[in-house]
Motif scaffolding. Structure first.
Motif, mmCIF file in Angstrom:
data_model
loop_
_atom_site.group_PDB
_atom_site.id
_atom_site.type_symbol
_atom_site.label_atom_id
_atom_site.label_comp_id
_atom_site.label_asym_id
_atom_site.label_seq_id
_atom_site.Cartn_x
_atom_site.Cartn_y
_atom_site.Cartn_z
ATOM 1 N N ASP A 58 0.856 -1.197 0.000
ATOM 2 C CA ASP A 58 0.000 0.000 0.000
ATOM 3 C C ASP A 58 0.887 1.242 0.000
ATOM 4 O O ASP A 58 1.481 1.595 1.031
ATOM 5 C CB ASP A 58 -0.903 -0.022 1.232
ATOM 6 N N LEU A 59 0.992 1.912 -1.126
ATOM 7 C CA LEU A 59 1.872 3.075 -1.249
ATOM 8 C C LEU A 59 1.497 4.169 -0.268
ATOM 9 O O LEU A 59 2.371 4.731 0.413
ATOM 10 C CB LEU A 59 1.834 3.618 -2.691
ATOM 11 N N ALA A 60 0.214 4.508 -0.182
ATOM 12 C CA ALA A 60 -0.221 5.601 0.692
ATOM 13 C C ALA A 60 0.162 5.335 2.139
ATOM 14 O O ALA A 60 0.668 6.217 2.841
ATOM 15 C CB ALA A 60 -1.723 5.818 0.566
ATOM 16 N N ALA A 61 -0.059 4.107 2.588
ATOM 17 C CA ALA A 61 0.286 3.760 3.971
ATOM 18 C C ALA A 61 1.793 3.776 4.170
ATOM 19 O O ALA A 61 2.297 4.201 5.208
ATOM 20 C CB ALA A 61 -0.278 2.389 4.320
ATOM 21 N N GLY A 62 2.521 3.338 3.174
ATOM 22 C CA GLY A 62 3.971 3.247 3.306
ATOM 23 C C GLY A 62 4.664 4.584 3.412
ATOM 24 O O GLY A 62 5.627 4.739 4.165
#
Length: 432
Positions: free
Chosen positions: A73-77
């Motif tokens: 998950d890019l946003a979470a990362g």
């Protein structure tokens, strides 16, 4: 920014086989860059878990207390990250293999960052990187984006043009620094480079031996290096020793694609693609990474490329986040802003810069010799057209970029290369 003891770093492309090199540097140099959380972001979940497991074992082996998190998950990362490092390859080694193959069919060098193959990589990469950067801006606009994704000059220019807080990084300069220091028998910190040009198009016009790390002054030792170690330096570059001595500077090994283009083409036709070799190395590395007892980066990783990548990354990120203490001089890819007065201000150049928590400021340069400046001008013009093609698409823009490239520059050749580029990259180009 987070407190120094709880810095959060995100690596987009964290499933790369490069990543253990980076993790090893984070572990060894934790006093310079104290990380509380390292997040590895990659869409390849199975591969990511292999890398993440090894990263945790490397940290544990070296007594590093940081948490290693993996996510698709890019946003979470990237949320709340103090810095985001980009090291991705759109299309993987398969796309690289094509970049290194189809240009040879037209008698042009097949290489992933230089010439027609480099343009193909830029066209695939720029839109993806800009989407990632927008996500970073939405979640944490204060985060620094450090780009190690090739072609670094074009990608960094795309990021900076879009207003992102970004700087580009390459390991060529630190590689020269380490090699010169070894020749001189001194610590690398005592060697300062007069490094100038564009990413993968640079020359070492001088080498200063300092009295102490970070000291002013020092003694110029490039003539001494060329006299005493000229053969070793030239052999490393695969260039004639007499030529390097006459040049009076040490060119990046990428300059061989320009200085001996036709000879390199014939060599590449015989050798096959570097991508095929790297794919086999990666296969073996992933087998090693799956071993639950492995807790150090394996020697085989040295054959993957990217030597001293981790040291360069740690030095740069630590300076940008203010954990290095004061201002340091580092070779980076950043906006020209008049440093090379014959280039546009928004061109991205690769030169020493003063780096600290307030940003990146390229240092003044003495006039660039015409033999170097002409090539820099031509490739800068190509990079401008390449970015235009990556941002807006269209066969005509691709053709214009190829026609402008010093390694192409012919009507019929640019036309054939354009057709092959589009045929091999349609799956990655939304407009094609």
């Amino acid at each position: 920014m987070s407190a120094a003891s709880s810095l959060k770093l995100a690596v987009v492309g964290g499933g790369s086989t490069y990543t253990p090199e980076l993790v090893d540097g984070f572990a060894r140099l934790r006093d310079t860059l104290p990380i509380g959380e390292l997040v590895l972001v990659d869409p390849a979940a199975e591969r990511l878990e292999l890398i993440g497991g090894l990263a945790r074992r490397i940290f544990a082996k070296q007594g590093h207390a940081a948490t290693v998190t993996t996510t698709t998950d890019l946003a979470a990362g990237v949320a709340d990250a103090d810095a985001v490092l980009l090291q991705l390859r759109v299309g993987g080694q398969a796309a690289r293999d094509r970049d290194e193959t189809w240009p040879l069919e037209c008698g042009c060098v097949g290489q992933e960052t230089t010439g027609a193959g480099g343009l193909a990589k830029a066209l695939r990469t720029v839109p993806v990187v800009l989407d990632i950067a927008e996500q970073v801006r939405r979640t944490n606009p204060d985060a620094w984006i450090v780009d190690f994704t090739n072609p670094v000059g074009i990608v960094t220019r795309a990021l900076q043009t879009a207003g992102h807080k970004a700087v580009g990084l390459c390991n060529v300069a630190i590689g020269f620094q380490r090699k010169f220091a070894a020749h001189l028998g001194v610590a690398p910190e005592l060697v300062r480079l007069d490094h100038v040009g564009l990413n993968h198009l640079t020359w070492e016009r001088g080498v200063t031996l300092l009295d102490a790390p970070g000291a002013a002054g020092g003694r110029e030792v490039l003539p001494e290096l060329l006299h005493g170690f000229g053969k070793e330096i030239a052999d490393d570059l695969h260039l004639p020793q007499d030529f390097v001595r006459r040049l009076g500077a040490v060119p990046s090994y990428y300059l061989r694609y320009f200085y001996q283009h036709d000879a390199v083409v014939e060599e590449l036709k015989e050798q096959g693609s570097r991508a095929a070799q790297v794919a086999e190395i990666e296969r073996q590395l992933l087998e090693l990474y799956a071993d639950p007892t492995l807790d150090t980066k394996p020697d085989l990783l040295g054959k993957r490329g990217g030597a001293f990548y981790s040291e360069a990354a740690v030095q740069l990120i630590a300076a940008l986040l203010g954990t290095a203490g004061g201002t340091s001089v580092q070779v980076v890819n950043t906006r020209n802003d008049g440093v090379l007065p014959f280039l546009p201000d928004d061109a991205v150049i690769e030169v020493p810069a003063a780096v600290d928590a307030s940003g990146v400021r390229p240092l003044p340069q003495r006039p660039l010799e015409p033999l170097f400046a002409g090539l820099v001008c031509a490739v800068t013009a190509y990079e401008h057209l390449a970015l235009d093609a990556a941002l807006h698409g269209g066969r005509d823009r691709v053709f214009d970029a190829l026609l402008a490239h010093p390694l192409v520059g012919q009507l019929e050749l640019a036309d054939r290369l354009t057709d092959r580029l589009l045929a091999h990259n349609r799956d990655h180009l939304a407009w094609a």
